[in-house]
Every structure is written in C-alpha cells, then in structure tokens.
Write an enzyme that holds these catalytic residues in place. Structure first.
Site, PDB file in Angstrom:
ATOM      1  N   ASP A 248      -3.135   2.678  -6.264  1.00 56.63           N
ATOM      2  CA  ASP A 248      -2.051   2.620  -4.952  1.00 56.63           C
ATOM      3  C   ASP A 248      -1.774   1.275  -3.797  1.00 56.63           C
ATOM      4  OD1 ASP A 248      -4.206   3.765  -3.902  1.00 56.63           O
ATOM      5  OD2 ASP A 248      -3.678   5.231  -2.585  1.00 56.63           O
ATOM      6  N   GLU A 249      -2.211   0.479  -4.257  1.00 58.43           N
ATOM      7  CA  GLU A 249      -2.053  -0.667  -3.697  1.00 58.43           C
ATOM      8  C   GLU A 249      -2.728  -1.499  -4.396  1.00 58.43           C
ATOM      9  OE1 GLU A 249      -5.143  -1.712  -0.491  1.00 58.43           O
ATOM     10  OE2 GLU A 249      -6.571  -0.293  -1.566  1.00 58.43           O
TER      11      GLU A 249
ATOM     12  N   ASP B  20       0.733  -1.676  -0.024  1.00 59.99           N
ATOM     13  CA  ASP B  20       0.022  -0.212   0.364  1.00 59.99           C
ATOM     14  C   ASP B  20       0.970   1.208  -0.062  1.00 59.99           C
ATOM     15  OD1 ASP B  20      -2.064   2.068   0.307  1.00 59.99           O
ATOM     16  OD2 ASP B  20      -2.893   0.887   1.951  1.00 59.99           O
TER      17      ASP B  20
END
Length: 367
Positions: free
Chosen positions: A108-109, A14
């Site tokens: 983003d993860e 993350d």
C-alpha cells in the site's frame, strides 16, 4: 540546502487504510462502519482498521480483544491478501506510467522519483495529484501523498493531510518544516525512542537540531548519526526500483500457548517447510538462520546461527532451528515461533566510495 547533496523530486504515495478500504469497496454494507481486518478470536490481532474504527483508538497490531473493548460495534473481516495484491498491482502499473524509479515499501505504499519523468511534467505536486486522481478513478480507493526533495521528508509529509490529501515541502521550506515537526512524527522514531528523547528535552525537530552528532550517537548509537542528518534535510538514499530482501522468513501464532520444546518441534517443521517454499519460489538461499520466539507475556527472543554455506533446504533449516531452540531454556510459555534466513545470496557488495567523491547536481525546482 547544501549543494553537495542531490536534490530530487520524490513522491511518497500511501493508500488510506488500504486493507480496510478494499473490504469496504467490495462490500457496500461495510461502508461508513468501523471495521478491522484480522481475526476476532481471543488471540487475534488487527491487521488494519478503517478510519471509522480509528476514531475509537483501534490500531493495527492491536489485540482483537482490546480493539473490541475500545469499539464494541467493531466488525471483524478476514484478510484477503490475494485481493489486496491484485489491487496493489493495478496501482503500481499507474506509477510506471510516470516513472520507472518506483520503490515499493509494501502493498500500500511506494516511493517514486519523478525528477525526470515520462510525462515531461516539471511539477511533482501536479504529478502526485494526477496519480491520486487516477488511483481513485481506476480502483475506487483514496490515496495520500507527500512530495519533497528526499525520501525521508516525502514520507513524513504524506501523513500531514491524511486521509485523501497531499503535502508538498518545497526546498526552501524544508528547514522550517523539520524544525516545527513533533519528534514522534519523525520517520524512524518509535514510541520507545520518542520517550527517551522527551527525557533528554527533545520534543521537536528544533530541539533535536541543537544536539551534536556525538551527543546523539552517545544516546542512540548508530541511529544518532541518522537523526543528526535527517533533521537537517540530509537523506541521500535514492529510490531503488528493485528492493532486494535482506531476509526471508515465516512464522506462526498458536491458538494455545506451548510450554515445552517437544510440542514446538512439529510446529517448527511446518514453519521450515513454508520457508523452504518461499525460498525456492524466489531462488534465494542464505547463511544465517534466526529463530524467533514470542512468549505469552509478549517478550520477544531471537537466536541466530551463521553457517559457512548457503542453505534453502527445509531439513537443514529445521536442523539449525532445533539447535537454536535447545540453545537455552524457555523463559515462559510460547505464543509464536518464527524462522528467518538472512545473509542471502542476493546481497551485493557496494562499490567503495573514493576519497573526497561526492554526488552533486543543482536543480531549480518547480514543485
């Protein structure tokens, strides 16, 4: 841990305050300052906040007015999604150096299954550390990670040592980790559900574990079974390399509230046009049209209709959306309209599980 469930080595990576961190990376003058990515207008919403801003209680999805009230020195920066996608692609290419089993959740993860990996490294902990180091070296950004036996625990663990840290939950530590965990930190337990659990005397994983599956289903419906299993470390969902979307949509928030259906028709036409472009680009069609209406008091209303055939054409989408708009009277003035298409032609029927069939293998893990 029961042997009838597969033990895997899962990493959840993350990025730390991704959008805001990218803006600080590209503009050194913003570093160390409280910034919010999003609109600063009266109707603006915060998409992301730097850690400097979070200290003042600024959070994503917060109205810009409230964010500015919490942090008078807050600097608003316009989102640059093309730039975020560019860096996300760089990060993803790093993941693929270690495994092809990568399941992106957003820009983003992502989840990575490194049970068997391209580096032949038996330690998921060391792989996560190496990935985070490479992300920093190649992009200049920090990432956090969670490492454990399944996706649920890995995701929860990635929050423990944020920012710029990682947490490994070894197989023998799973039960203690989950029992000690505050209920609001369970992935899938939002504020409303957490408040309901508090009223039922459930404050930690240990409290949750004392409740029967029947009890949890009575109070939380289908989610009850999910809560019953995850608190026992059971979450058998594999990392899915290609996430097939279950719906495709487009929406728009207006500068001024709309008070009549007549004023909404032109907006719906633009939204339907945008949705058609997205559908054509991905060669997707669907049968279920959903109209999303958010009122000025932030009350959300959805209306759906399922057709007997697949559609992706703007005219057919708009025609159905209009029908849904006039289905019932508006409750208030409207600040947002959205149209989505579900029941897509990408959905595949899962092979039915044979009676008494189990997926099992036993691994001795060096995490």
């Amino acid at each position: 841990m029961s042997n009838e469930f597969p033990l895997r080595k899962i990493i959840h990576v993350d990025m730390d305050a991704f959008y805001a961190s990218v803006e600080q990376l590209d503009n050194p003058e913003l570093r160390g300052k409280p910034i919010a990515v999003g609109g600063s207008s009266e109707r603006g919403v915060v998409s992301a906040a730097s850690y400097e801003a979070r200290k003042f209680g600024v959070r994503s999805a917060m109205s810009s007015i409230l964010a500015k009230r919490n942090c008078p020195e807050l600097i608003f920066v316009k989102a640059r999604f093309d730039r975020y996608k560019e860096i996300s692609k760089q990060i993803r290419s790093i993941f693929y150096d270690y495994t092809d089993l990568v399941e992106p959740l957003s820009l983003d993860e992502a989840y990575l299954d490194v049970t068997i990996n391209k580096k032949g490294n038996p330690s998921a902990t060391l792989i996560a550390k190496e990935i985070r180091h490479r992300i920093l070296q190649e992009t200049g950004l920090n990432a956090s990670a969670g490492i454990s036996i399944n996706k649920f625990i890995a995701k929860v663990a990635s929050d423990v040592n944020k920012p710029n840290g990682q947490k490994t939950v070894n197989p023998e530590e799973v039960q203690t980790f989950l029992e000690d965990l505050e209920i609001r930190k369970f992935y899938g337990v939002g504020k409303v559900t957490a408040d309901k659990m508090y009223r039922l005397g459930i404050f930690t994983g240990k409290d949750l574990k004392t409740k029967s599956e029947a009890f949890l289903e009575e109070y939380f419906g289908k989610s009850g079974s999910y809560y019953y299993n995850v608190v026992r470390g059971v979450h058998n969902s594999p990392v899915k390399p290609q996430r097939i979307p279950k719906s495709v949509g487009a929406e728009r928030t207006f500068n001024e509230n709309l008070s009549s259906e007549i004023f909404m028709l032109e907006r719906l036409e633009h939204i339907a046009n945008e949705l058609e472009k997205r559908l054509k680009k991905t060669k997707i069609a669907g049968k279920t049209v959903t109209l999303k209406i958010k009122y000025s008091d932030f009350t959300l209303n959805t209306r759906s209709k399922t057709l007997s055939y697949f559609i992706s054409d703007q005219k057919l989408i708009l025609e159905t959306a209009k029908e849904l708009l006039y289905q019932e009277k508006l409750q208030n003035s409207v600040r947002l309209l959205g149209i989505s298409l579900a029941n897509l032609n990408t959905e595949k029927k899962e092979r039915p599980k044979k009676e008494n069939e189990t997926v099992s293998y036993q691994l001795k893990f060096d995490f």
